[in-house]
Design a protein around this motif. Structure first.
Motif, mmCIF file in Angstrom:
data_model
loop_
_atom_site.group_PDB
_atom_site.id
_atom_site.type_symbol
_atom_site.label_atom_id
_atom_site.label_comp_id
_atom_site.label_asym_id
_atom_site.label_seq_id
_atom_site.Cartn_x
_atom_site.Cartn_y
_atom_site.Cartn_z
ATOM 1 N N LYS A 32 0.833 -1.200 0.000
ATOM 2 C CA LYS A 32 0.000 0.000 0.000
ATOM 3 C C LYS A 32 0.870 1.253 0.000
ATOM 4 C CE LYS A 32 -4.074 1.994 2.208
ATOM 5 N NZ LYS A 32 -5.076 1.867 3.301
ATOM 6 N N GLU A 33 1.956 1.236 0.749
ATOM 7 C CA GLU A 33 2.879 2.371 0.768
ATOM 8 C C GLU A 33 3.504 2.578 -0.615
ATOM 9 O OE1 GLU A 33 5.789 1.834 3.803
ATOM 10 O OE2 GLU A 33 4.334 1.908 5.455
ATOM 11 N N MET A 34 3.870 1.471 -1.252
ATOM 12 C CA MET A 34 4.454 1.546 -2.592
ATOM 13 C C MET A 34 3.459 2.111 -3.605
ATOM 14 S SD MET A 34 7.637 0.588 -2.842
ATOM 15 C CE MET A 34 8.891 -0.303 -1.924
ATOM 16 N N GLU A 35 2.209 1.685 -3.508
ATOM 17 C CA GLU A 35 1.180 2.179 -4.430
ATOM 18 C C GLU A 35 0.948 3.672 -4.241
ATOM 19 O OE1 GLU A 35 -2.027 -0.433 -3.490
ATOM 20 O OE2 GLU A 35 -1.434 -1.943 -4.999
ATOM 21 N N THR A 36 1.024 4.124 -2.979
ATOM 22 C CA THR A 36 0.913 5.559 -2.705
ATOM 23 C C THR A 36 2.090 6.303 -3.329
ATOM 24 O OG1 THR A 36 -0.223 5.123 -0.615
ATOM 25 C CG2 THR A 36 0.749 7.314 -0.899
ATOM 26 N N ALA A 37 3.278 5.689 -3.231
ATOM 27 C CA ALA A 37 4.476 6.291 -3.826
ATOM 28 C C ALA A 37 4.366 6.364 -5.346
ATOM 29 C CB ALA A 37 5.712 5.492 -3.418
ATOM 30 N N VAL A 38 3.733 5.340 -5.950
ATOM 31 C CA VAL A 38 3.518 5.336 -7.398
ATOM 32 C C VAL A 38 2.652 6.524 -7.814
ATOM 33 C CG1 VAL A 38 2.326 4.141 -9.280
ATOM 34 C CG2 VAL A 38 3.850 2.868 -7.776
ATOM 35 N N GLU A 39 1.557 6.736 -7.082
ATOM 36 C CA GLU A 39 0.647 7.843 -7.407
ATOM 37 C C GLU A 39 1.356 9.182 -7.254
ATOM 38 O OE1 GLU A 39 -2.509 7.606 -8.740
ATOM 39 O OE2 GLU A 39 -1.708 5.574 -8.933
ATOM 40 N N LYS A 40 2.176 9.310 -6.223
ATOM 41 C CA LYS A 40 2.909 10.559 -6.017
ATOM 42 C C LYS A 40 3.923 10.782 -7.134
ATOM 43 C CE LYS A 40 5.632 13.154 -2.633
ATOM 44 N NZ LYS A 40 6.555 13.661 -3.673
ATOM 45 N N ALA A 41 4.635 9.729 -7.495
ATOM 46 C CA ALA A 41 5.621 9.839 -8.576
ATOM 47 C C ALA A 41 4.944 10.188 -9.899
ATOM 48 C CB ALA A 41 6.399 8.532 -8.710
ATOM 49 N N ARG A 42 3.814 9.541 -10.163
ATOM 50 C CA ARG A 42 3.075 9.817 -11.394
ATOM 51 C C ARG A 42 2.577 11.264 -11.420
ATOM 52 N NH1 ARG A 42 -0.246 5.330 -11.858
ATOM 53 N NH2 ARG A 42 1.048 4.364 -13.453
ATOM 54 N N THR A 43 2.081 11.741 -10.272
ATOM 55 C CA THR A 43 1.602 13.119 -10.184
ATOM 56 C C THR A 43 2.745 14.098 -10.437
ATOM 57 O OG1 THR A 43 -0.103 12.492 -8.584
ATOM 58 C CG2 THR A 43 0.485 14.825 -8.691
ATOM 59 N N ASP A 44 3.886 13.846 -9.822
ATOM 60 C CA ASP A 44 5.044 14.731 -9.992
ATOM 61 C C ASP A 44 5.508 14.770 -11.443
ATOM 62 O OD1 ASP A 44 4.993 15.248 -7.294
ATOM 63 O OD2 ASP A 44 6.575 13.798 -6.787
ATOM 64 N N ILE A 45 5.557 13.602 -12.069
ATOM 65 C CA ILE A 45 6.041 13.527 -13.446
ATOM 66 C C ILE A 45 5.074 14.184 -14.417
ATOM 67 C CG2 ILE A 45 6.520 11.935 -15.361
ATOM 68 C CD1 ILE A 45 7.709 10.009 -13.252
ATOM 69 N N SER A 101 2.736 16.353 -13.959
ATOM 70 C CA SER A 101 2.433 17.774 -13.763
ATOM 71 C C SER A 101 3.542 18.656 -14.322
ATOM 72 C CB SER A 101 2.232 18.072 -12.274
ATOM 73 O OG SER A 101 3.398 17.764 -11.534
ATOM 74 N N ASN A 102 4.629 18.046 -14.808
ATOM 75 C CA ASN A 102 5.760 18.816 -15.331
ATOM 76 C C ASN A 102 6.280 18.238 -16.638
ATOM 77 O OD1 ASN A 102 6.402 20.784 -12.996
ATOM 78 N ND2 ASN A 102 6.279 18.802 -11.958
ATOM 79 N N LEU A 103 5.376 17.782 -17.495
ATOM 80 C CA LEU A 103 5.805 17.192 -18.764
ATOM 81 C C LEU A 103 6.356 18.247 -19.716
ATOM 82 C CD1 LEU A 103 2.942 14.656 -19.586
ATOM 83 C CD2 LEU A 103 5.208 14.132 -18.679
ATOM 84 N N THR A 104 7.437 17.912 -20.405
ATOM 85 C CA THR A 104 7.966 18.778 -21.456
ATOM 86 C C THR A 104 7.169 18.528 -22.744
ATOM 87 O OG1 THR A 104 9.552 17.132 -22.253
ATOM 88 C CG2 THR A 104 10.255 18.569 -20.430
ATOM 89 N N PRO A 105 7.270 19.427 -23.727
ATOM 90 C CA PRO A 105 6.579 19.183 -25.004
ATOM 91 C C PRO A 105 6.948 17.834 -25.624
ATOM 92 C CG PRO A 105 7.283 21.446 -24.903
ATOM 93 C CD PRO A 105 7.867 20.773 -23.693
ATOM 94 N N TRP A 106 8.237 17.464 -25.611
ATOM 95 C CA TRP A 106 8.634 16.192 -26.205
ATOM 96 C C TRP A 106 8.045 15.012 -25.450
ATOM 97 C CZ3 TRP A 106 9.687 13.617 -30.208
ATOM 98 C CH2 TRP A 106 10.284 12.372 -30.153
#
Length: 317
Positions: free
Chosen positions: A36-49, A51-56
């Motif tokens: 469950k902790e890992m799944e929470t970390a996945v969601e946080k990592a996905r959100t961070d990534i 929310s800051n996507l480059t055009p490419w």
């Protein structure tokens, strides 16, 4: 599940979750808390990534092999879909799918480019690159929709119109130009949705409507970043710089006034939750058709002419 290169942190977390599950089964140990902790970390990592996507990176997301294509949306959003074939001149173009369907009980005409879900299907669909007969098929069915007063919905997802010699011999440029002219003058509502790649005239050939809309992680421009890089720098190595300079993202296009709306995607892109994406798109289409149906045909036509006439920057001398 396939991961893009910038999703490496997410991939690593999924690998750890997989190992924990194997450990739980092998040693009969309860590791649900750690998972469950890992799944929470996945969601946080996905959100961070995401929310800051480059055009490419957005270009990469738009090309994700698990991203839903036109036929997926047709299956999930519409009912009673009946595919129609052929341009009545040359042949049926498998890169362009089209037919009659119902949206929330109302008859519509729906069409779009289809890339194919595996190697064999991609070859059959010509990787979503339509020939002139594909655009002529689309126009034939648009005219049919106009005759029976059916709104037209187009899904755009193409790396460009097919550039082969045979396509040019059969009038690729004329077929696209004819579609631009005719779509402006359609009496029925026309909604165009960019669901993946929106490249050049291949996208424009079915891209003139009352509403031109992009999904969040799609792109829309005159040339792909790789081709732009190869022309300007004689190498594909500058594709990231080209993507940034082309201003091709949904945010850029909306800021320029070249598209009317941007539909948000689920966290992680449309491929992360295709069913939610289809449901969101369905709601948008129903709302848009209801809005456009209140206008008269002349109001819709004049609105399209005014909208596309205002695009671009120019000086009069």
């Amino acid at each position: 599940m396939q991961f893009l290169d910038f999703e490496k942190p997410i991939e690593d977390l999924y690998t750890q979750i997989s190992k924990l599950k194997e450990l739980s089964v092998k040693n009969q140990v309860d590791v649900s808390g750690s998972i469950k902790e890992m799944e929470t970390a996945v969601e946080k990592a996905r959100t961070d990534i995401y929310s800051n996507l480059t055009p490419w990176q957005r270009v990469q997301v738009s090309r994700h092999p698990e991203r839903p294509y036109t036929l997926y949306y047709i299956e999930k959003i519409f009912t009673n879909f009946t595919e129609l074939y052929g341009d009545r001149q040359v042949k049926d173009d498998k890169a362009m799918v089209a037919g009659m369907a119902e949206l929330n009980g109302h008859p519509v005409m729906v069409m779009g480019q289809q890339k194919g879900i595996n190697t064999k299907m991609r070859q059959m669909r010509n990787f979503g690159m339509a020939n002139p007969e594909g655009y002529r098929k689309a126009l034939r069915l648009m005219k049919l929709a106009e005759k029976f007063n059916r709104p037209i919905i187009t899904f755009i997802d193409t790396p460009g119109a097919f550039p082969g010699l045979e396509a040019e011999e059969r009038g690729q440029a004329e077929a696209i130009a004819r579609n631009l002219f005719e779509m402006v003058n359609m009496k029925v509502p026309v909604i165009c949705i960019i669901i993946g790649e929106g490249a050049s005239g291949g996208a424009l050939g079915i891209g003139v409507g009352d509403k031109v809309t992009m999904l969040e992680n799609t792109w829309y421009t005159v040339i792909s970043p790789e081709s732009c890089s190869s022309i300007l720098w004689r190498s594909w190595n500058f594709k990231e710089k080209a993507a940034e300079q082309l201003k091709l993202t949904s945010i850029d296009m909306s800021g320029f006034g070249l598209v009317d709306d941007v539909v948000p995607e689920p966290l992680g892109g449309a491929h992360a939750n295709p069913e939610l994406m289809a449901e969101t798109l369905k709601e948008y289409l129903i709302e848009s058709i209801n809005e456009l149906s209140k206008l008269t045909p002349d109001e819709r036509i004049n609105g399209r002419i005014e909208k596309f006439s205002k695009m671009g920057f120019f000086d009069e001398v």
